[in-house]
Scaffold this motif. Structure first.
Motif, PDB file in Angstrom:
ATOM      1  N   ILE A  75       0.882  -1.162   0.000  1.00 16.01           N
ATOM      2  CA  ILE A  75       0.000   0.000   0.000  1.00 16.01           C
ATOM      3  C   ILE A  75       0.916   1.207   0.000  1.00 16.01           C
ATOM      4  O   ILE A  75       2.042   1.137   0.503  1.00 16.01           O
ATOM      5  CB  ILE A  75      -0.923  -0.016   1.243  1.00 16.01           C
ATOM      6  CG1 ILE A  75      -2.035   1.011   1.115  1.00 16.01           C
ATOM      7  CG2 ILE A  75      -0.154   0.190   2.529  1.00 16.01           C
ATOM      8  CD1 ILE A  75      -3.173   0.790   2.099  1.00 16.01           C
ATOM      9  N   LEU A  77       1.324   4.816   1.346  1.00 14.68           N
ATOM     10  CA  LEU A  77       0.832   5.882   2.212  1.00 14.68           C
ATOM     11  C   LEU A  77       1.600   7.182   2.001  1.00 14.68           C
ATOM     12  O   LEU A  77       1.321   8.184   2.649  1.00 14.68           O
ATOM     13  CB  LEU A  77       0.951   5.468   3.688  1.00 14.68           C
ATOM     14  CG  LEU A  77       0.177   4.242   4.153  1.00 14.68           C
ATOM     15  CD1 LEU A  77       0.145   4.183   5.667  1.00 14.68           C
ATOM     16  CD2 LEU A  77      -1.241   4.250   3.632  1.00 14.68           C
ATOM     17  N   ILE A 131       3.465  -0.552   4.647  1.00 12.57           N
ATOM     18  CA  ILE A 131       2.696   0.492   5.315  1.00 12.57           C
ATOM     19  C   ILE A 131       3.593   1.396   6.148  1.00 12.57           C
ATOM     20  O   ILE A 131       3.453   2.609   6.160  1.00 12.57           O
ATOM     21  CB  ILE A 131       1.587  -0.145   6.172  1.00 12.57           C
ATOM     22  CG1 ILE A 131       0.695   0.912   6.742  1.00 12.57           C
ATOM     23  CG2 ILE A 131       2.131  -1.005   7.277  1.00 12.57           C
ATOM     24  CD1 ILE A 131      -0.589   0.377   7.279  1.00 12.57           C
ATOM     25  N   LEU A 135       4.978   5.238   5.017  1.00 10.45           N
ATOM     26  CA  LEU A 135       4.634   6.293   5.972  1.00 10.45           C
ATOM     27  C   LEU A 135       5.900   7.031   6.410  1.00 10.45           C
ATOM     28  O   LEU A 135       5.932   8.266   6.472  1.00 10.45           O
ATOM     29  CB  LEU A 135       3.919   5.681   7.184  1.00 10.45           C
ATOM     30  CG  LEU A 135       3.160   6.621   8.103  1.00 10.45           C
ATOM     31  CD1 LEU A 135       2.081   7.350   7.350  1.00 10.45           C
ATOM     32  CD2 LEU A 135       2.545   5.849   9.255  1.00 10.45           C
ATOM     33  N   LEU A 252      -5.270  10.364   0.831  1.00  9.57           N
ATOM     34  CA  LEU A 252      -4.759   9.081   1.329  1.00  9.57           C
ATOM     35  C   LEU A 252      -5.888   8.060   1.449  1.00  9.57           C
ATOM     36  O   LEU A 252      -5.904   7.038   0.755  1.00  9.57           O
ATOM     37  CB  LEU A 252      -4.082   9.284   2.682  1.00  9.57           C
ATOM     38  CG  LEU A 252      -3.684   8.002   3.403  1.00  9.57           C
ATOM     39  CD1 LEU A 252      -2.761   7.171   2.539  1.00  9.57           C
ATOM     40  CD2 LEU A 252      -3.015   8.312   4.718  1.00  9.57           C
TER      41      LEU A 252
END
Lengths: 324, 326
Positions: A75, A77, A131, A135, A252
């Motif tokens: 994913i 972010l 993730i 981030l 997001l």
């Protein structure tokens, strides 16, 4: 193997299983009618407002969709931080007196490429869960953006602003360009060796590795693609709605939501480019509905969060049933 | 990894075991060493912090991160990642500063409801077969929105009993240290001495074997997220006590800081393992590092990326040193 054990399956449910994005479009039509009645702005203008804003989300979401299709917890972010980063760097070059717009956009897209490379290297070499890695990278580039934005004097280049405002038959040029981009993305995902590799990794990474697919290279390309698309969207969004540090902040959850609402499996391996449009317009209509109903931005955030959890719960359920 | 080593000890390979153990000791002492090192550095710059009141002041601002790190640790030990704890702490901070002083019953009911809602995320992950990332990400927007609904602009105040509780001054040992010791002891007891804690770690280590054993994974996941929610409420209360006000957005950074603290404290993303002392030491080290940056007059623009850099450096160092630890 994929044959369902349930004998009596109507043609409709088979159609919905094969094309889960139909749900998103059905929901769009319901909300469209609802909004037309409540807000009383007319049938066509209601949708015109949506397709003006949707492209920026669709571009970002297509990148997110490729990443999510990789499965295995992938994913991105960093998207909400990549958007202002690219916008500030692109307009910083293009907005100078005598600055070239093409060079500016190229610099902005290069920011996206770099973000994608850093993301994928962290994930592959340091085995940080995507993730956390994306981030952490997001925080790093946020600092870069703050530093870049500290002494900012450049103006938005007028040609870029005009490009985002140009319309043909009442439909923004950006929307047409975004449709072309979606077709290109679909062709890449479904027709090229790379795109099929992305799907194969999402379905079973071990099998993909054993089959000799270049897994690492595919992961790098995918995060670079996501970074570039976020950069592209950020540059044009800045020209359309003004350059601020938080232009990406709503993108997001919205990017993940548009992808998932569009029928793409959160666990990867199966995705629908068409669905991203349905998901994006559905989200836009929901936000409009909530604000017409007098809800504050905070309540709109909550509504979006609740919506994604509910959809996930049902999407997960149907998948489990299918498997049995 | 320790959990694996406990399940299948490398029989007859004592040299290998010793090597693994030595690496484990180094790994586990990294966070405490970093915390002590950071403290010495801060004390050299600002000698006042080495006093009773200075230490109280310095460490009380670390309590929210300590609670957040333990919440992150519990969730990581079941093999999930929680990206919503920062906004959750922001929400509980908003509720406790807005409602607890004037509408005490309502405030407590909301906080209890939130702990239940947090365990509901665990149920959602298990029942909906939703990846924890997406579920907690979706939930984080609910916490953020709800926080702003409760407290649209920063405000509120800490209830009197909470302030006086945090202002307790036991002899010799500053009160924040007492709180940390209690939190570490309670979490360690829960994770290693109770069947629920063991079950949570077992799910993180091997879901299939737990399922075959007949334990309810739904129950374990709900307990796991419920405990994380409880720690989140403690974190929110401590933010309220330290800041004497509520500001739902200001705790957002705790999410990534907490994950970094767990990893600094010898944690493993793969689950099945819990070392609360390490996570708390990691939290103190990171909290002191941000204080240090303030004392060194580093621009606040750069402070956000410090966490990212810390996280990447630790993981890079581990990849270089461990080789086969995964």
């Amino acid at each position: 193997m994929n044959r369902p054990t349930v004998l009596s399956r109507s043609a409709l449910s088979e159609l919905l299983t094969a094309h889960p994005w139909i749900w998103a479009f059905a929901a769009v039509i319901v909300e469209w009618v609802l909004l037309t009645v409540i807000a009383d702005r007319g049938f066509i203008p209601t949708m015109q407002a949506q397709i003006t804003l949707a492209p920026y989300l669709v571009i970002v979401s297509i990148g997110q969709m490729f990443v999510i299709t990789l499965g295995n917890g992938n994913i991105d972010l960093s998207i909400p931080y990549t958007m202002p980063l690219a916008a500030y760097f692109a307009i910083g070059v293009a907005g100078k007196p005598g600055g070239s717009l093409a060079v500016g956009i190229a610099v902005g897209l290069l920011c996206g490429v770099l973000v994608g490379i850093v993301n994928s290297l962290g994930i592959l070499l340091l085995s940080i869960p995507p993730i956390v890695c994306t981030l952490a990278v997001g925080f790093l580039i946020q600092t870069a953006t703050y530093v870049r934005a500290a002494n900012y004097s450049e103006q938005l280049p007028q040609p870029l602003v005009n490009a985002t405002l140009a319309k043909l038959a009442g439909i923004p040029d950006v929307t047409f360009a975004c449709v072309l981009l979606s077709l290109l993305a679909a062709a890449i995902l479904y027709r090229t060796r790379y795109g099929r590799g992305v799907q194969a990794i999402g379905q079973n990474i071990v099998a993909a590795e054993r089959a000799g697919l270049p897994v690492s290279r595919t992961v790098v390309y995918t995060y670079v693609l996501s970074g570039v698309l976020a950069a592209l969207s950020g540059i044009f969004l800045a020209a359309f709605s003004g350059l601020t540090l938080d232009i990406g902040s709503t993108y997001l959850l919205a990017s993940v939501a548009a992808v998932v609402l569009g029928g793409t499996l959160v666990t990867g391996g199966r995705s629908f480019v068409t669905g991203v449009w349905g998901g994006a317009i559905f989200l836009g209509l929901t936000v409009t509905l909530l604000s017409v109903a007098g809800a504050s931005v905070a309540v709109q955030d909550m509504g979006e969060g609740v919506l994604i959890l509910i959809v996930l719960l049902f999407a997960g359920r149907t998948r489990v049933v299918q498997r049995e | 990894m320790l959990a694996t080593a406990e399940v299948t000890p490398p029989v007859g390979r004592s040299w290998l075991r010793r090597k693994t153990q030595r690496r484990e000791i180094v790994n586990r002492s990294l966070a405490p060493a970093a915390a002590i090192g950071m403290f010495i550095w801060v004390a050299l710059l600002q000698s006042d912090v080495a006093t009773y009141s200075g230490l109280t002041l310095l460490l009380s601002s670390a309590i929210p991160l300590v609670a957040a790190s333990l919440a992150a640790l519990v969730v990581i030990s079941i093999g999930d990642i929680d990206v919503g704890i920062g906004f959750f702490i922001g929400l509980t901070n908003a509720i406790s500063s807005q409602y607890l002083p004037r509408h005490e019953v309502l405030g407590w009911l909301l906080l209890i409801g939130l702990v239940l809602a947090y365990s509901g995320i665990g149920a959602l992950i298990e029942l909906g077969r939703v990846p924890a990332i997406v579920a907690t990400l979706g939930a984080s927007f609910i916490w953020m929105g709800a926080g702003l609904v409760v407290l649209p602009v920063p405000g509120g105040t800490a209830p009197g009993w909470l302030t006086s509780f945090f202002n307790l001054s036991p002899p010799l040992v500053p009160f924040p240290i007492v709180i940390m010791v209690v939190l570490v002891a309670a979490t360690t007891w829960f994770m290693s001495r109770t069947s629920l804690g063991t079950g949570i770690r077992a799910v993180g280590a091997n879901v299939q074997s737990v399922r075959r054993h007949g334990w309810s994974i739904l129950k374990l996941r709900m307990v796991c997220f419920g405990v994380a929610g409880l720690l989140g409420v403690i974190g929110g209360l401590s933010v309220t006590a330290v800041a004497d006000s509520g500001s739902p957005g200001s705790s957002a950074d705790l999410t990534l800081l907490a994950i970094a603290a767990v990893i600094l404290g010898a944690g493993e993303f793969s689950g099945g393992y819990a070392f609360p002392l390490g996570a708390v030491a990691g939290a103190v080290a990171i909290s002191l590092a941000t204080s240090l940056l303030t004392f060194l007059n580093v621009s606040s623009n750069y402070q956000g990326s410090v966490v990212g850099i810390i996280l990447i450096v630790i993981l890079l160092a581990r990849v270089v040193t461990k080789g086969s630890r995964r």
